[in-house]
Design a protein around this motif. Structure first.
Motif, short mmCIF file in Angstrom:
data_model
loop_
_atom_site.label_atom_id
_atom_site.label_comp_id
_atom_site.label_asym_id
_atom_site.label_seq_id
_atom_site.Cartn_x
_atom_site.Cartn_y
_atom_site.Cartn_z
N GLU A 113 0.80 -1.21 0.00
CA GLU A 113 0.00 0.00 0.00
C GLU A 113 0.84 1.27 0.00
O GLU A 113 0.38 2.31 -0.47
N GLU A 114 2.06 1.20 0.54
CA GLU A 114 2.90 2.40 0.61
C GLU A 114 4.32 2.04 0.19
O GLU A 114 4.91 1.09 0.71
N PHE A 115 4.87 2.82 -0.74
CA PHE A 115 6.25 2.64 -1.20
C PHE A 115 6.94 4.00 -1.07
O PHE A 115 6.67 4.93 -1.81
N LEU A 164 -1.37 -0.29 -4.46
CA LEU A 164 -0.56 0.82 -3.95
C LEU A 164 -1.42 2.07 -3.77
O LEU A 164 -2.14 2.49 -4.68
N ARG A 165 -1.31 2.67 -2.57
CA ARG A 165 -2.08 3.88 -2.27
C ARG A 165 -1.20 5.11 -2.13
O ARG A 165 -1.64 6.22 -2.40
N ARG A 166 0.05 4.94 -1.67
CA ARG A 166 0.96 6.08 -1.49
C ARG A 166 2.31 5.74 -2.12
O ARG A 166 2.90 4.69 -1.84
N LEU A 167 2.81 6.68 -2.93
CA LEU A 167 4.09 6.50 -3.62
C LEU A 167 4.95 7.73 -3.37
O LEU A 167 4.52 8.86 -3.63
N ARG A 168 6.15 7.51 -2.87
CA ARG A 168 7.09 8.61 -2.62
C ARG A 168 8.47 8.19 -3.10
O ARG A 168 9.07 7.26 -2.56
N LEU A 169 8.96 8.86 -4.13
CA LEU A 169 10.27 8.56 -4.72
C LEU A 169 11.17 9.78 -4.57
O LEU A 169 10.78 10.90 -4.94
N THR A 170 12.37 9.59 -4.04
CA THR A 170 13.35 10.66 -3.90
C THR A 170 14.67 10.19 -4.50
O THR A 170 15.21 9.16 -4.08
N ASN A 171 15.17 10.93 -5.50
CA ASN A 171 16.42 10.59 -6.18
C ASN A 171 16.32 9.25 -6.90
O ASN A 171 17.08 8.32 -6.64
N PRO A 185 -4.47 1.93 -10.06
CA PRO A 185 -5.84 2.45 -9.87
C PRO A 185 -6.14 2.86 -8.44
O PRO A 185 -7.07 3.64 -8.22
N SER A 186 -5.39 2.35 -7.46
CA SER A 186 -5.67 2.67 -6.06
C SER A 186 -4.82 3.80 -5.53
O SER A 186 -5.01 4.23 -4.38
N LEU A 187 -3.88 4.31 -6.34
CA LEU A 187 -2.94 5.33 -5.85
C LEU A 187 -3.68 6.62 -5.54
O LEU A 187 -4.38 7.17 -6.40
N GLU A 188 -3.49 7.12 -4.30
CA GLU A 188 -4.14 8.34 -3.87
C GLU A 188 -3.15 9.48 -3.67
O GLU A 188 -3.52 10.64 -3.85
N SER A 189 -1.92 9.16 -3.30
CA SER A 189 -0.93 10.20 -3.01
C SER A 189 0.38 9.84 -3.69
O SER A 189 0.88 8.73 -3.54
N ALA A 190 0.95 10.80 -4.43
CA ALA A 190 2.23 10.59 -5.13
C ALA A 190 3.12 11.80 -4.91
O ALA A 190 2.67 12.94 -5.02
N SER A 191 4.39 11.53 -4.57
CA SER A 191 5.38 12.59 -4.38
C SER A 191 6.64 12.19 -5.13
O SER A 191 7.25 11.16 -4.83
N LEU A 192 7.04 13.00 -6.09
CA LEU A 192 8.25 12.76 -6.87
C LEU A 192 9.22 13.90 -6.60
O LEU A 192 8.94 15.06 -6.93
N LYS A 193 10.34 13.57 -5.97
CA LYS A 193 11.34 14.58 -5.65
C LYS A 193 12.68 14.21 -6.26
O LYS A 193 13.17 13.11 -6.05
N ARG A 194 13.23 15.14 -7.05
CA ARG A 194 14.51 14.92 -7.74
C ARG A 194 14.46 13.62 -8.55
O ARG A 194 15.32 12.75 -8.42
N VAL A 195 13.44 13.51 -9.34
CA VAL A 195 13.27 12.34 -10.19
C VAL A 195 13.71 12.69 -11.60
O VAL A 195 13.18 13.62 -12.21
N ALA A 196 14.70 11.95 -12.11
CA ALA A 196 15.19 12.15 -13.47
C ALA A 196 14.28 11.36 -14.40
O ALA A 196 14.27 10.13 -14.37
#
Length: 497
Positions: A113-115, A164-171, A185-196
């Motif tokens: 659910e969270e990555f 997956l409901r929450r996705l947060r990728l950094t670098n 289809p279930s993703l509710e929150s996504a945060s992409l920081k310094r994503v090439a």
């Protein structure tokens, strides 16, 4: 009469009688351990044989700086009956093979659910990408191709995870080929920081998430044009994506909007569902506005004026707080429901103080006022441009060279220009709470503080944050002066150092 002798009880029986925590069901114990890091949870389980099998039922993997094969070991010991729900890893120079294997095992088990995985590298992940940071290492790119290629690629299993409901990728490196499948289809929150991201990878990822409610893009130079079609989108933030030219949000439920970057173009934001439902907005202009014509602010002021339902507005302008205040004041006239206003910037002179008073005359219904007092940023060498999640990069360190001048200013009386003495600001007669952040007592700051406090007749609380390492005698002088300026002696003064 003799007192009856209590029946002797074995020490083992007394020990078990007191251990109420171990008497809890396995599900409750697993939930308790899930609030610890994976290493701490394993150590806690070694305290009792009753707890040893519980760690296999903890649905959380939370590792900071894992060593060797620790990632695979923690993931592998989970039972098949209890799949991993949350995978959180913070790793410096990560072992690619171990991470790929752990992700593959987790995704195959189902139920993730969270990555949330943050990578850090010796060089490229430390570089600030904003071109307005004022140091030689500033760049809108991640560096050369070799540095970019060293980033870990996003596991394809994650992009096809139905739970997956929450996705947060950094670098990370995001490579989504044109024929690639993104289905979350279930993703509710996504945060992409310094994503090439190569090509339209970010757009393909967003398009594969039809139920997004919260989207944050931070320092992603690959973002050019973006369309978010999720009708459930409630919060959107785009910060320092300086290659972005247009953002289309097809939602009628947007409540929170945050923009940080250079002055946008006329059609940068397109809100297909309208702006009337936006309640909170943050506008942070990275570059200096000095020398820019007033009409350069038109896209910003139009956006603010269109959001007629705003109750909270935060504006950060460089170099001076309330720069081009006349244009912003005209936009504020369209916000009848505004209750909280936050301004951030430099208090350069009494002209800046007058501009702030003009802004406040446009907000008659204001309840809370926050002023973040900053100073021009000193140029930083490249090696100091480290990765940081805070947003206070404009502030000097606590040992600024103007400390002496500020201290000497306390011995002089603050004189308000006649225009300020005579100014009638309606909101100050009903303002309930005011915050002064990073208050150092410079002459212009004291002028602003005296003007506001002498007019705020209904103020209930004043919160003052002083820079760290402020001398105790200086703290007393500053707080005594603020108390003396209060229009109402019942106003409560709270200060933090």
């Amino acid at each position: 009469m003799a007192t009856p002798t209590p029946t002797p009880t074995s020490s083992r029986h007394r020990r078990h009688a007191r251990d109420r925590l171990s008497a809890l069901p396995d599900g409750i114990l697993a939930r308790v351990l899930s609030h610890l890091g994976s290493v701490d949870a394993a150590c806690a389980a070694m305290l009792s044989r009753r707890w040893r099998h519980v760690t296999a039922a903890v649905p959380v993997v939370d590792l900071v700086e894992p060593e060797g094969d620790q990632i695979c070991a923690v993931v592998g010991r989970h039972s098949a009956a209890t799949p991993i729900r949350r995978l959180r890893i913070d790793e410096f120079w990560p072992p690619h093979d171990a991470l790929d294997q752990a992700v593959a095992v987790t995704a195959a088990a189902g139920g993730l659910e969270e990555f949330d995985v943050k990578m850090r590298y010796p060089d490229c992940s430390n570089r600030r990408l904003c071109p307005f940071r004022g140091h030689p290492g500033a760049s809108t790119e991640f560096g050369d191709d070799a540095a970019r290629d060293s980033f870990v690629g996003t596991p394809p299993q994650i992009l096809r995870c139905n739970t997956l409901r929450r996705l947060r990728l950094t670098n990370w490196r995001l490579d989504v080929p044109a024929d690639g499948v993104v289905s979350m289809p279930s993703l509710e929150s996504a945060s992409l920081k310094r994503v090439a991201a190569a090509g339209e990878s970010v757009q393909r990822l967003v398009s594969g998430c039809p139920n997004l409610a919260d989207l944050t893009l931070d320092q992603c130079p690959g973002v050019d044009e973006l369309v978010v079609a999720s009708p459930r989108l409630d919060s959107f933030a785009i910060t320092c994506c300086h290659n972005a030219r247009r953002v289309v949000l097809r939602t009628e439920r947007l409540r929170t909007l945050r923009y940080k970057g250079a002055l946008p173009g006329d059609n940068f934001f397109a809100l297909a569902g309208g702006c009337a439902n936006v309640l909170a907005m943050t506008i942070d202009i990275c570059g200096s506005l000095a020398g820019k014509p007033a009409d350069a602010m038109t896209p910003i002021t139009k956006l603010i004026a269109r959001c007629t339902g705003l109750t909270f507005l935060h504006i950060h302008l460089r170099p001076a707080m309330a720069y081009h205040g006349g244009a912003i004041a005209r936009a504020l006239h369209h916000l009848p429901h505004l209750r909280q206003l936050a301004l951030k910037g430099v208090i350069k002179d009494d002209r800046t103080v007058r501009s702030i008073s003009s802004l406040l005359r446009s907000t008659p219904g204001l309840d809370v006022l926050t002023l973040s007092l900053v100073r021009p940023q000193k140029p930083k060498p490249y090696y100091l441009g480290v990765d940081s999640d805070d947003d206070d990069d404009d502030w000097y360190s606590d040992d600024d060279d103007d400390d002496g001048a500020a201290a000497a200013a306390l011995d002089t009386r603050v004189r308000l220009p006649p225009a300020l003495w005579e100014a009638q600001v309606e909101c100050l007669q009903r303002l309930r709470k005011m915050k002064l952040l990073n208050y150092k007592g410079t002459p212009c700051e004291r002028m602003l503080a005296r003007f506001l406090l002498s007019k705020a007749s209904a103020l209930q609380q004043l919160e003052v944050t002083l820079p760290a390492k402020t001398a105790k005698d200086r703290v007393k002088k500053l707080t005594d002066e603020l108390r003396f300026w209060r229009a109402d002696n019942r106003t409560r003064l709270v200060y933090f150092v």
